[in-house]
Design a protein around this motif. Sequence first.
Motif, PDB file in Angstrom:
ATOM      1  N   VAL A  76      -6.307 -54.681 -43.781  1.00  0.00           N
ATOM      2  CA  VAL A  76      -7.549 -54.347 -42.417  1.00  0.00           C
ATOM      3  C   VAL A  76      -6.461 -54.052 -41.676  1.00  0.00           C
ATOM      4  CG1 VAL A  76      -9.686 -54.359 -41.440  1.00  0.00           C
ATOM      5  CG2 VAL A  76      -9.156 -55.267 -43.964  1.00  0.00           C
ATOM      6  N   THR A  77      -6.490 -53.165 -40.707  1.00  0.00           N
ATOM      7  CA  THR A  77      -5.970 -52.700 -39.580  1.00  0.00           C
ATOM      8  C   THR A  77      -6.585 -52.269 -38.269  1.00  0.00           C
ATOM      9  OG1 THR A  77      -3.968 -52.167 -40.899  1.00  0.00           O
ATOM     10  CG2 THR A  77      -3.913 -51.932 -38.780  1.00  0.00           C
ATOM     11  N   PRO A  78      -7.135 -53.271 -36.951  1.00  0.00           N
ATOM     12  CA  PRO A  78      -7.734 -52.532 -35.841  1.00  0.00           C
ATOM     13  C   PRO A  78      -7.521 -51.892 -35.663  1.00  0.00           C
ATOM     14  CG  PRO A  78      -7.718 -55.606 -35.759  1.00  0.00           C
ATOM     15  CD  PRO A  78      -6.550 -54.563 -36.969  1.00  0.00           C
ATOM     16  N   LEU A  79      -7.517 -50.685 -35.102  1.00  0.00           N
ATOM     17  CA  LEU A  79      -7.561 -49.234 -34.327  1.00  0.00           C
ATOM     18  C   LEU A  79      -8.071 -49.502 -33.561  1.00  0.00           C
ATOM     19  CD1 LEU A  79      -8.125 -46.379 -37.033  1.00  0.00           C
ATOM     20  CD2 LEU A  79      -6.216 -47.534 -36.703  1.00  0.00           C
ATOM     21  N   ASN A 102     -12.254 -49.899 -37.480  1.00  0.00           N
ATOM     22  CA  ASN A 102     -11.112 -50.422 -38.250  1.00  0.00           C
ATOM     23  C   ASN A 102     -10.536 -49.758 -39.510  1.00  0.00           C
ATOM     24  OD1 ASN A 102     -11.149 -53.515 -37.208  1.00  0.00           O
ATOM     25  ND2 ASN A 102     -13.330 -53.119 -37.901  1.00  0.00           N
ATOM     26  N   LYS A 103      -9.406 -49.863 -39.950  1.00  0.00           N
ATOM     27  CA  LYS A 103      -8.627 -49.493 -40.863  1.00  0.00           C
ATOM     28  C   LYS A 103      -8.513 -49.830 -42.292  1.00  0.00           C
ATOM     29  CE  LYS A 103      -4.755 -47.307 -41.684  1.00  0.00           C
ATOM     30  NZ  LYS A 103      -3.170 -46.747 -40.866  1.00  0.00           N
ATOM     31  N   ARG A 104      -9.167 -49.450 -43.230  1.00  0.00           N
ATOM     32  CA  ARG A 104      -8.766 -50.518 -44.775  1.00  0.00           C
ATOM     33  C   ARG A 104      -8.022 -49.669 -45.531  1.00  0.00           C
ATOM     34  NH1 ARG A 104     -13.788 -50.684 -46.906  1.00  0.00           N
ATOM     35  NH2 ARG A 104     -14.025 -53.293 -45.653  1.00  0.00           N
ATOM     36  N   THR A 105      -6.714 -49.900 -45.867  1.00  0.00           N
ATOM     37  CA  THR A 105      -6.103 -49.723 -46.881  1.00  0.00           C
ATOM     38  C   THR A 105      -5.993 -50.970 -48.003  1.00  0.00           C
ATOM     39  OG1 THR A 105      -4.670 -48.218 -44.659  1.00  0.00           O
ATOM     40  CG2 THR A 105      -3.428 -48.394 -46.996  1.00  0.00           C
ATOM     41  N   MET A 106      -6.573 -50.408 -48.946  1.00  0.00           N
ATOM     42  CA  MET A 106      -6.156 -51.414 -50.418  1.00  0.00           C
ATOM     43  C   MET A 106      -6.999 -51.994 -49.551  1.00  0.00           C
ATOM     44  SD  MET A 106      -5.006 -49.453 -52.366  1.00  0.00           S
ATOM     45  CE  MET A 106      -4.129 -50.195 -53.765  1.00  0.00           C
ATOM     46  N   ASP A 107      -5.925 -53.768 -49.536  1.00  0.00           N
ATOM     47  CA  ASP A 107      -6.627 -54.921 -49.454  1.00  0.00           C
ATOM     48  C   ASP A 107      -6.129 -54.638 -47.688  1.00  0.00           C
ATOM     49  OD1 ASP A 107      -7.590 -54.445 -52.185  1.00  0.00           O
ATOM     50  OD2 ASP A 107      -5.755 -56.251 -52.653  1.00  0.00           O
TER      51      ASP A 107
END
Length: 240
Positions: A178-181, A171-176
Amino acid sequence: MDRYVQSPMSVFTVEEPGQYISSCPPQVRRKQRSCNLSLQLILLLFAILALCGAASQVYYLWRVQSNLDAAQEMVNTNFEAQQMKFRSGFRVGPSLPSAHLTGLIVKDTSLNKPLQWESSRGLAFLHEMEYHNGSLRCTRSGLYFVYSKLQLGISCPTKIDPSSFFTHSVNKRTMDSVTPLMEDKGGFCNVQGSPAWKKSSFLGSSFLLEQGDEIYINMSHRHLIRAQGDTSTFFGLFML
């Protein structure tokens, strides 16, 4: 009275021995000598030009040979330097961010927290990357290859739930946000009569990441993880 006519007397000139009378006047002889001298000067000039041309050709060939020798020496020097770098294990080219995490120990089975890793001991390392609380933080934007491997296993119970399956995700966390990769799903203990279940789950692909993005690993059934040394369960990424 008959007149006697006396014919004029013939006069003959006899040259003295050694006396020579030239048929060419002196002015013509001077012109011939001047022409011969000019021709000799022209021939001498052509000879000098020919010698200068030959000398310049010899100098040009010498310069070409010198340049070839210098280029060959430079190539040999660079080749030896590259060989020394290769034998010494040095990387050729600019240094790129990379990280490799190992030593996973499952202490918290909460699904809300990333898996925790070892970042400095054994085979683990950080290079121009930051690690905090299970996440790798990118310090430079670019294209990265991200990978994760989990060694799984469990002793199967007598009664098997056929709906039991695990989820291994990157997963990728950008600020608040979360995006599953990447994600791997699979059932466990789904073979009747099998006393044990083992599986290796691997995920890997390339992604464009921005500076500040955090990458972490999550696992639905953490009691399935069997971390055995630094080579069976790991997580990392490197810039391409």
